[in-house]
Structures are given as C-alpha cells and as structure tokens.
Write a protein that holds these residues in place. Structure first.
Motif, PDB file in Angstrom:
ATOM      1  N   GLU A  33      41.129-109.773  20.708  1.00  0.00           N
ATOM      2  CA  GLU A  33      42.057-109.481  21.801  1.00  0.00           C
ATOM      3  C   GLU A  33      43.364-110.261  21.643  1.00  0.00           C
ATOM      4  O   GLU A  33      44.450-109.754  21.944  1.00  0.00           O
ATOM      5  CB  GLU A  33      41.403-109.805  23.146  1.00  0.00           C
ATOM      6  CG  GLU A  33      40.282-108.852  23.568  1.00  0.00           C
ATOM      7  CD  GLU A  33      38.942-109.171  22.938  1.00  0.00           C
ATOM      8  OE1 GLU A  33      38.024-108.337  23.041  1.00  0.00           O
ATOM      9  OE2 GLU A  33      38.800-110.264  22.347  1.00  0.00           O
ATOM     10  N   CYS A  34      43.252-111.503  21.164  1.00  0.00           N
ATOM     11  CA  CYS A  34      44.470-112.298  20.929  1.00  0.00           C
ATOM     12  C   CYS A  34      45.330-111.660  19.840  1.00  0.00           C
ATOM     13  O   CYS A  34      46.566-111.629  19.949  1.00  0.00           O
ATOM     14  CB  CYS A  34      44.097-113.726  20.527  1.00  0.00           C
ATOM     15  SG  CYS A  34      43.353-114.688  21.854  1.00  0.00           S
ATOM     16  N   GLU A  35      44.694-111.172  18.812  1.00  0.00           N
ATOM     17  CA  GLU A  35      45.419-110.508  17.719  1.00  0.00           C
ATOM     18  C   GLU A  35      46.151-109.274  18.230  1.00  0.00           C
ATOM     19  O   GLU A  35      47.308-109.013  17.855  1.00  0.00           O
ATOM     20  CB  GLU A  35      44.436-110.119  16.615  1.00  0.00           C
ATOM     21  CG  GLU A  35      45.067-109.508  15.377  1.00  0.00           C
ATOM     22  CD  GLU A  35      45.804-110.531  14.526  1.00  0.00           C
ATOM     23  OE1 GLU A  35      46.993-110.278  14.234  1.00  0.00           O
ATOM     24  OE2 GLU A  35      45.213-111.562  14.176  1.00  0.00           O
ATOM     25  N   GLN A  36      45.494-108.520  19.121  1.00  0.00           N
ATOM     26  CA  GLN A  36      46.127-107.324  19.675  1.00  0.00           C
ATOM     27  C   GLN A  36      47.355-107.688  20.510  1.00  0.00           C
ATOM     28  O   GLN A  36      48.417-107.057  20.396  1.00  0.00           O
ATOM     29  CB  GLN A  36      45.119-106.559  20.541  1.00  0.00           C
ATOM     30  CG  GLN A  36      45.660-105.272  21.161  1.00  0.00           C
ATOM     31  CD  GLN A  36      46.054-104.254  20.116  1.00  0.00           C
ATOM     32  OE1 GLN A  36      45.244-103.855  19.293  1.00  0.00           O
ATOM     33  NE2 GLN A  36      47.318-103.826  20.131  1.00  0.00           N
ATOM     34  N   LEU A  37      47.229-108.718  21.369  1.00  0.00           N
ATOM     35  CA  LEU A  37      48.366-109.148  22.172  1.00  0.00           C
ATOM     36  C   LEU A  37      49.500-109.640  21.265  1.00  0.00           C
ATOM     37  O   LEU A  37      50.680-109.326  21.492  1.00  0.00           O
ATOM     38  CB  LEU A  37      47.938-110.257  23.140  1.00  0.00           C
ATOM     39  CG  LEU A  37      49.052-110.828  24.026  1.00  0.00           C
ATOM     40  CD1 LEU A  37      49.628-109.752  24.945  1.00  0.00           C
ATOM     41  CD2 LEU A  37      48.539-112.023  24.847  1.00  0.00           C
ATOM     42  N   TRP A  38      49.150-110.394  20.246  1.00  0.00           N
ATOM     43  CA  TRP A  38      50.157-110.901  19.309  1.00  0.00           C
ATOM     44  C   TRP A  38      50.921-109.749  18.644  1.00  0.00           C
ATOM     45  O   TRP A  38      52.147-109.761  18.563  1.00  0.00           O
ATOM     46  CB  TRP A  38      49.484-111.774  18.260  1.00  0.00           C
ATOM     47  CG  TRP A  38      50.402-112.264  17.177  1.00  0.00           C
ATOM     48  CD1 TRP A  38      50.599-111.718  15.945  1.00  0.00           C
ATOM     49  CD2 TRP A  38      51.285-113.389  17.265  1.00  0.00           C
ATOM     50  NE1 TRP A  38      51.531-112.429  15.240  1.00  0.00           N
ATOM     51  CE2 TRP A  38      51.974-113.466  16.028  1.00  0.00           C
ATOM     52  CE3 TRP A  38      51.554-114.341  18.237  1.00  0.00           C
ATOM     53  CZ2 TRP A  38      52.911-114.451  15.749  1.00  0.00           C
ATOM     54  CZ3 TRP A  38      52.482-115.331  17.963  1.00  0.00           C
ATOM     55  CH2 TRP A  38      53.156-115.381  16.742  1.00  0.00           C
ATOM     56  N   GLU A  39      50.195-108.759  18.162  1.00  0.00           N
ATOM     57  CA  GLU A  39      50.833-107.622  17.491  1.00  0.00           C
ATOM     58  C   GLU A  39      51.757-106.871  18.451  1.00  0.00           C
ATOM     59  O   GLU A  39      52.840-106.409  18.065  1.00  0.00           O
ATOM     60  CB  GLU A  39      49.767-106.680  16.929  1.00  0.00           C
ATOM     61  CG  GLU A  39      49.022-107.274  15.740  1.00  0.00           C
ATOM     62  CD  GLU A  39      47.890-106.379  15.267  1.00  0.00           C
ATOM     63  OE1 GLU A  39      47.684-105.306  15.877  1.00  0.00           O
ATOM     64  OE2 GLU A  39      47.193-106.752  14.296  1.00  0.00           O
ATOM     65  N   ASP A  40      51.327-106.728  19.716  1.00  0.00           N
ATOM     66  CA  ASP A  40      52.176-106.055  20.712  1.00  0.00           C
ATOM     67  C   ASP A  40      53.476-106.838  20.926  1.00  0.00           C
ATOM     68  O   ASP A  40      54.563-106.253  21.041  1.00  0.00           O
ATOM     69  CB  ASP A  40      51.421-105.928  22.044  1.00  0.00           C
ATOM     70  CG  ASP A  40      50.258-104.941  21.968  1.00  0.00           C
ATOM     71  OD1 ASP A  40      50.248-104.110  21.027  1.00  0.00           O
ATOM     72  OD2 ASP A  40      49.378-105.011  22.839  1.00  0.00           O
ATOM     73  N   ILE A  41      53.364-108.161  21.003  1.00  0.00           N
ATOM     74  CA  ILE A  41      54.554-108.993  21.226  1.00  0.00           C
ATOM     75  C   ILE A  41      55.507-108.910  20.033  1.00  0.00           C
ATOM     76  O   ILE A  41      56.730-108.758  20.207  1.00  0.00           O
ATOM     77  CB  ILE A  41      54.131-110.452  21.493  1.00  0.00           C
ATOM     78  CG1 ILE A  41      53.469-110.561  22.883  1.00  0.00           C
ATOM     79  CG2 ILE A  41      55.320-111.405  21.409  1.00  0.00           C
ATOM     80  CD1 ILE A  41      52.821-111.901  23.143  1.00  0.00           C
ATOM     81  N   ILE A  42      54.980-109.004  18.829  1.00  0.00           N
ATOM     82  CA  ILE A  42      55.826-108.933  17.627  1.00  0.00           C
ATOM     83  C   ILE A  42      56.495-107.563  17.533  1.00  0.00           C
ATOM     84  O   ILE A  42      57.708-107.464  17.236  1.00  0.00           O
ATOM     85  CB  ILE A  42      54.988-109.207  16.359  1.00  0.00           C
ATOM     86  CG1 ILE A  42      54.451-110.650  16.381  1.00  0.00           C
ATOM     87  CG2 ILE A  42      55.808-108.968  15.095  1.00  0.00           C
ATOM     88  CD1 ILE A  42      55.519-111.715  16.385  1.00  0.00           C
ATOM     89  N   ARG A  43      55.738-106.513  17.832  1.00  0.00           N
ATOM     90  CA  ARG A  43      56.288-105.158  17.714  1.00  0.00           C
ATOM     91  C   ARG A  43      57.443-104.935  18.689  1.00  0.00           C
ATOM     92  O   ARG A  43      58.509-104.448  18.311  1.00  0.00           O
ATOM     93  CB  ARG A  43      55.188-104.117  17.945  1.00  0.00           C
ATOM     94  CG  ARG A  43      55.650-102.681  17.697  1.00  0.00           C
ATOM     95  CD  ARG A  43      54.483-101.696  17.715  1.00  0.00           C
ATOM     96  NE  ARG A  43      53.685-101.789  18.928  1.00  0.00           N
ATOM     97  CZ  ARG A  43      52.480-102.338  18.989  1.00  0.00           C
ATOM     98  NH1 ARG A  43      51.939-102.851  17.894  1.00  0.00           N
ATOM     99  NH2 ARG A  43      51.814-102.385  20.131  1.00  0.00           N
ATOM    100  N   CYS A  44      57.260-105.304  19.945  1.00  0.00           N
ATOM    101  CA  CYS A  44      58.344-105.057  20.902  1.00  0.00           C
ATOM    102  C   CYS A  44      59.463-106.094  20.756  1.00  0.00           C
ATOM    103  O   CYS A  44      60.622-105.831  21.110  1.00  0.00           O
ATOM    104  CB  CYS A  44      57.825-104.987  22.340  1.00  0.00           C
ATOM    105  SG  CYS A  44      57.124-106.492  22.994  1.00  0.00           S
ATOM    106  N   GLY A  45      59.157-107.266  20.182  1.00  0.00           N
ATOM    107  CA  GLY A  45      60.211-108.255  19.924  1.00  0.00           C
ATOM    108  C   GLY A  45      61.138-107.820  18.806  1.00  0.00           C
ATOM    109  O   GLY A  45      62.329-108.191  18.791  1.00  0.00           O
TER     110      GLY A  45
END
Length: 695
Positions: A33-45
């Motif tokens: 779940e942490c990996e998923q949140l991280w990927e979402d943050i990097i993608r929209c950043g």
C-alpha cells in the motif's frame, strides 16, 4: 453530515487533532500500500497538468462546536490508514529536506509544525495524530526523533523506513513535495446526535485493506458509545481478547471464533463472510446490554483460546485439546464451546467433560477411518445439544451420539475394526495423530514421537513395484505383488522409527536385528515384531487384527443400556407397520422383478441407505427421502427428491411434476418398466442421493 473536497495537507493543517478511537484496529497498511501511495505521488508530482489526485475519504465525528478558546479533537472512523501513512511520509520528508525549501511551505519546520505537531502546545495536545496502543508510542518516537520503545509497532516503523529509503534520492524531493501538495480527500464530518456513524462507516467504499468481520463487530459494538465508555469496554474486554489471542492469531482466527460463538448462541452456522451481519441480527434480537454482550464474547474467547491455542491450564484437558487440534476437528468447536461453558458453570463435571470430548474425538476419527462423508458434521455438532437433558448431561450426550441416523452415524465396533484394518492409513490426513495415540494410550510416561517417522515394515519402494527387492518378493510368496499393493500402507504394516533411512528396503530380519533395529526400539509398537521370524501377508493381517482390537479401546464408542437408549428415542405417533402386502402390484411377477432389481441397486449405493415401507409408497432415504417408489400395474413410478432444473437426463426419462400432486417426495418423476433401463434409472437416482449427501 457535511462533506467537502479538501487538499490533504490543508485538512491536516486545520484539524486541531485527529484521534483514532480505541476500538479501531491497529495500523495495518503494508509495503504494498505504501508503494502504491508513493507511485501516485510521484506520478502527479511529475505531471504539471495534474492539479489533484483523490486518495479516498476521511470520515470523522465532531465532538462539539468549535470556539476561539476551545477546539475538540476529531475522532476518525474511516481513513486512519491513509492519514497515518501520509504522516509517516511527511515525517520522513521533513528529515530529507532539512532547512532547504524545495517549494514554498516545504521545509522541515513547516512540515513538522503544520502537519505533524501543534508546536505551541504541550503534552498530548502537541501531536496532530493520536493512534492507539503501541502504534502511538512508535509514531511519537519518530516525530520526536527518539529511540523506539522496547515494544514498538513493526508496521509503523517499517513503513517509515520505507519512505526514508525512497527519499535518499535528493533529485526527487521536489517531485514528492509537488505530488504531496496535490493529494485530495473527501472531508466528511458527522454529528454524533444527528448521524449514524456505523451505517455511514459500513457504506463507505474506501480504498485500502478490507476490514475483517471481527473489526466490523468491534466497531459496531463500541462506535456509538461515548469516548470514556468506549475506553472502559475496550480495556476491560476487547484489548484483553487481542492479547489473549496474540497479534497473529487474532488477525487469523478471531473471525472463525466469532462464527463458532454465533453458532453456539443461535444454532445456525453463518458463512464466514456473513459473520458481521449474523452478529448484528443476534445482538438486536438478544436485547442484551453492550456490557453483557462484550463480557460474554470475552468469556467464550477464553474458552476458545484454551481449546485452539494451547492456553488450557488443566493437564488432562490440555492433552485432549491437543488431540482435537491434531485431528482438525474445527467442525466440533461450537459444541465444545458450549460444553466448556457448562463445565465452567458447574453444569457439567470435569470427568464428564473429558469423557464427552474423547467420545467426540472417537466419533470424528471412526468416521474418517470408515470413509463416511464429512460434509454434514458441522450441522451435526451444531444441533446436537438440542437433544441434551442437562440434568443427565453425559447420558443424554451419549444417547444423542448413538441415535444419529444413517450417514451421521457413530460407527460401531464391528464396522470400525473391519475398516481400520484395510484403510490406507499412511496417506491418512492425521497419521502422526493416530500413531501417537497407539503408542501412548494408557501410558503414564508418554513417548514423544515428534522426531519419529512412519516405517513401512514391508517396504514402500517409492510406490513402484519394480523396485521391490528380490528378498521381499521371496518373503511374500508367489502373489507378492498383490500382497505388496494391497497391504503396504495399511495398519498391520506400519510402525514408528527414528531410523527410517537406515532401515531402507532391508529384509525383515535385518530391520529386526541391526543396530537400532526393531529389537532395540523404545517404541511399544515394535515390541511384538521382535519375536517374529518373517513378515508376510499372514503376519500383517494378524498384527492388523490385534491392533484393530486395541483401536476399539483407544477410540471407544458410546455405550448405554438398551432401555436407556429407548427412553431417548423419538416417540412414534403411529403403530402402523406396512410391508409387501400393502402394495398388491408387487405380487405381479413383472413388477416384482423390476422392484427387486431396483431395491438391490439402491441399497447398494451406500450403507447409510435405508428402506421404509409406507402405506402409499416405499421410501429410500439417507436421512430424508431421496427416491420414493409407487408400484403400479405394469411399472414402478419413481419420485426423485431433486429440483427438475438440476437433473441431468440424457435419455429423456424424467417428467417435471413440480406443480402436480403425487404420492412421494420430489419434483422429478421417472417411469421404470423395462429392466434394461435400470442403469439409466440408477444414474438419475444417484444424482438425487448425492445431492442430499452434499447438502
């Protein structure tokens, strides 16, 4: 209820304090779940055109009205996983950025002062997020930069370290800051007096890990209470249950425990995914207070852990429960829980409780050996206590077991001794269980067999007849292959040893006489092998017969005088007895020939099938009728107890009589008038029989 869209960081900044209520489950997001949140943050950043990324809802209860001088904390009822994970990321990010400000508002002081702490306050109020139990101590140590306490939350610390590792790459810090600033939540506030938090909580289609049935039950019980009342009940009961089970067992077994608990209380067995709904219905109908409900669950949880987790203090009970676990008697847990409760309340005496448990153990083992289908046992155990007279507890318990009909039957000594001699016990599901019982029965100094292995006296040879050594072919005689194939995995040929590899495929004399051979074995099972000169079919069968006699004592059947049994039998409301004479068409040779062939085939389906002559038809039943026969002038009319839509009828012999009145039970009618049709007719009858057995 008020709902609005909000930037996650704005929500964290404006909230005075976020409190996870004590009844909520511990933080449970993992690295995935942490990996998923991280990927979402990097993608929209990285995406300049992306102005917001929705990560879910945050639902909370407002204690009261805000004022200039006082602000109450917000109780989070949904969203703790994402809020906690975001806080761990912000804590790791504040370390990584230090005094540098990659984008406005993202230096260490601002990240900590806006989103993690209330810097001008002290004590409990200093922290933005208050978790429960060890989660909270671990989060505080992270925020304060202190060493973790001795008992810390592995999940909180592991996820924090995950983000620390990701943020070692300084080139992505600006991207992370931008992405974090774009996270959006739905901010949903509830008023305790006006909204039903539990209903809203159930209806939320939140992302993240699905709550267990136990989580839902705990929230249902505690959510509607005032905070002080919640804390008292949680600390007095629910937290003690969590500690009683242990973290791993609680997460894996508590749902099953609640299922067994509800079976005891209602007599019905809920599906594992419906436990929460079943509990709500039970709780509403029972009209008991929250305090008594939680206390009762707690009490049964103590029993359950004694039975399933080895927490029993009484030595004899502890050993009996160990046997029950090894035999995997989960289906019997509801009845065992009921007996345990009666034992604790002095309704059932200790010696009676132990004898009842051992009879249940015998019942399950005997049925497994006799290859009786197990699919009805959960219902058998769930409903058995309805037949108890608790003024004569053990007697009525035995009677209930002895009177179980057909495929629910308690196999008698004759059936059990016959089957245990011929059954493949090497591939039996609990072979270490039955070997231990044979070795240690009535022994005051039981032998540990954990390091022992099962030994084929006549060797197994990798189940390949071509590998049977010549010395064994000669020992077994001209029919060596039949003997080897028939008896190698059966009771008479199996024993215990700690030297399996040394014995290998050696001759019987070598296995007996070599160093550490049978002659020098400490195992009782090998004593009788010492005096034998050879090993062949006759010695295997002789040993199996002796062991079967012993088995009938190790796993005893229930015994009561016939007059006592008769007193417990259901009273027959009619004295009428019917037979062949009540069905005159059976006197006709053509009809009688059909009937005799049919009844022979039906009774051969299974030993549990019984035949009952009634006034209007002849019934064949396992526990209830699956086919009824009405003799007619030139044929037999059969009624099959199976829905017409379920029957597979390639020959087109069946007729749908669902809405028609007929003697007999069932929606399918079959005419049987030609003997050559018997195989097709029996294929249909077998479907009705197997459907009943499966159900």
């Amino acid at each position: 209820m008020k709902a609005k869209e909000a930037k996650l960081l704005n929500f964290l900044q404006t909230a005075p304090q976020l409190v996870i209520p004590i009844y909520q489950r511990l933080y449970s997001w993992g690295l995935r779940e942490c990996e998923q949140l991280w990927e979402d943050i990097i993608r929209c950043g990285q995406d300049e055109d992306n102005h917001g990324h929705f990560i879910g809802s945050v639902v909370y209860i407002e204690h009261g009205l805000y004022s200039v001088t006082s602000q109450s904390p917000l109780l989070i009822i949904d969203g703790q996983q994402r809020i906690t994970t975001a806080s761990l990321l912000i804590a790791a990010l504040s370390e990584a950025v230090g005094e540098e400000e990659f984008i406005e508002g993202f230096n260490q002081a601002q990240l900590r002062g806006f989103y993690l702490t209330n810097p001008l306050l002290s004590g409990e109020k200093r922290y933005k997020l208050i978790l429960s139990q060890t989660d909270n101590e671990t989060l505080r140590a992270i925020i304060d930069g202190k060493a973790q306490p001795e008992c810390y939350s592995l999940r909180v610390q592991e996820n924090f370290e995950f983000f620390q590792d990701k943020l070692k790459d300084k080139t992505i810090l600006e991207t992370v800051c931008k992405g974090l600033s774009k996270l959006i939540v739905v901010d949903i506030s509830l008023q305790r007096d006006n909204d039903n938090p539990q209903l809203i909580f159930e209806s939320m289609n939140s992302t993240g890990k699905k709550l267990s049935q136990a989580d839902l039950i705990r929230n249902y019980i505690l959510m509607g209470l005032e905070n002080e009342h919640q804390t008292t009940l949680y600390n007095d009961h629910w937290r003690k249950m969590e500690l009683l089970f242990g973290q791993e067992a609680y997460s894996e077994q508590f749902d099953s425990f609640m299922r067994h608990y509800l079976t005891v209380k209602t007599g019905d067995i809920p599906k594992i995914d419906d436990v929460y709904e079943a509990f709500k219905q039970y709780f509403r109908l029972s009209r008991q207070s929250v305090e008594s409900a939680v206390a009762d669950i707690h009490q049964y949880a103590i029993y359950y852990c004694a039975i399933t987790l080895g927490a029993e203090k009484n030595k004899t009970l502890k050993e009996t429960f160990q046997n029950i676990r090894e035999l995997r008697m989960d289906v019997a847990y509801p009845l065992i829980l009921e007996l345990y409760n009666d034992y604790q309340n002095d309704v059932l005496q200790l010696d009676e409780f132990i004898e009842a448990l051992r009879l249940m153990e015998s019942y399950v083992f005997r049925r497994a050996v006799c290859a009786i289908p197990t699919n009805s046992m959960n219902k058998t155990f769930a409903g058995l206590s309805k037949n108890f007279n608790k003024q004569r507890y053990l007697e009525s318990f035995k009677a209930a077991l002895m009177l179980l009909p057909s495929y629910r039957r308690f196999p008698n000594d004759e059936e059990f001794k016959r089957e245990i001699q011929i059954r493949d016990l090497y591939n039996f599901r609990s072979r270490s269980y039955w070997l231990k019982k044979f070795e240690n029965h009535n022994h005051k100094e039981p032998t540990l067999i954990d390091s022992a292995t099962i030994e084929h006296i006549m060797p197994q040879c990798d189940n390949n007849a071509d590998k049977v050594p010549q010395v064994w072919r000669q020992a077994l005689g001209d029919e060596w292959q039949r003997v080897w194939e028939t008896w190698r995995n059966t009771l008479g040929n199996l024993t215990l040893t700690g030297y399996n590899s040394e014995y290998s495929n050696k001759s019987f004399a070598e296995k007996r006489d070599i160093e550490k051979g049978f002659k020098y074995s400490h195992y009782i099972l090998n004593n009788e092998l010492v005096e034998l000169d050879n090993w062949n079919e006759s010695t295997i069968l002789a040993r199996a017969k002796r062991m079967a006699e012993r088995a009938s004592n190790i796993w005893p059947s229930a015994h009561l005088p016939i007059e006592v049994i008769n007193a417990y039998k259901p009273q027959n409301t009619t004295n009428a007895v019917y037979g062949f004479d009540d069905h005159p068409y059976l006197a006709k040779e053509c009809v009688n020939t059909l009937f005799e062939a049919f009844r022979k085939a039906v009774l051969a389906l299974d030993p549990c099938v019984t035949e009952v002559f009634l006034k209007l038809y002849i019934a064949y039943k396992a526990e209830v009728n699956f086919v009824d026969v009405v003799p007619q002038a030139k044929r037999l009319r059969l009624s099959l107890n199976i829905p017409f839509a379920e029957i597979n009828d390639p020959q087109g012999l069946c007729k749908d009589v669902t809405s028609l009145g007929r003697w007999g039970n069932g929606d399918v009618e079959v005419g049987f008038e030609n003997l050559e049709d018997l195989p097709h007719v029996m294929a249909l009858v077998t479907q009705a029989f197997e459907r009943q057995m499966d159900n």
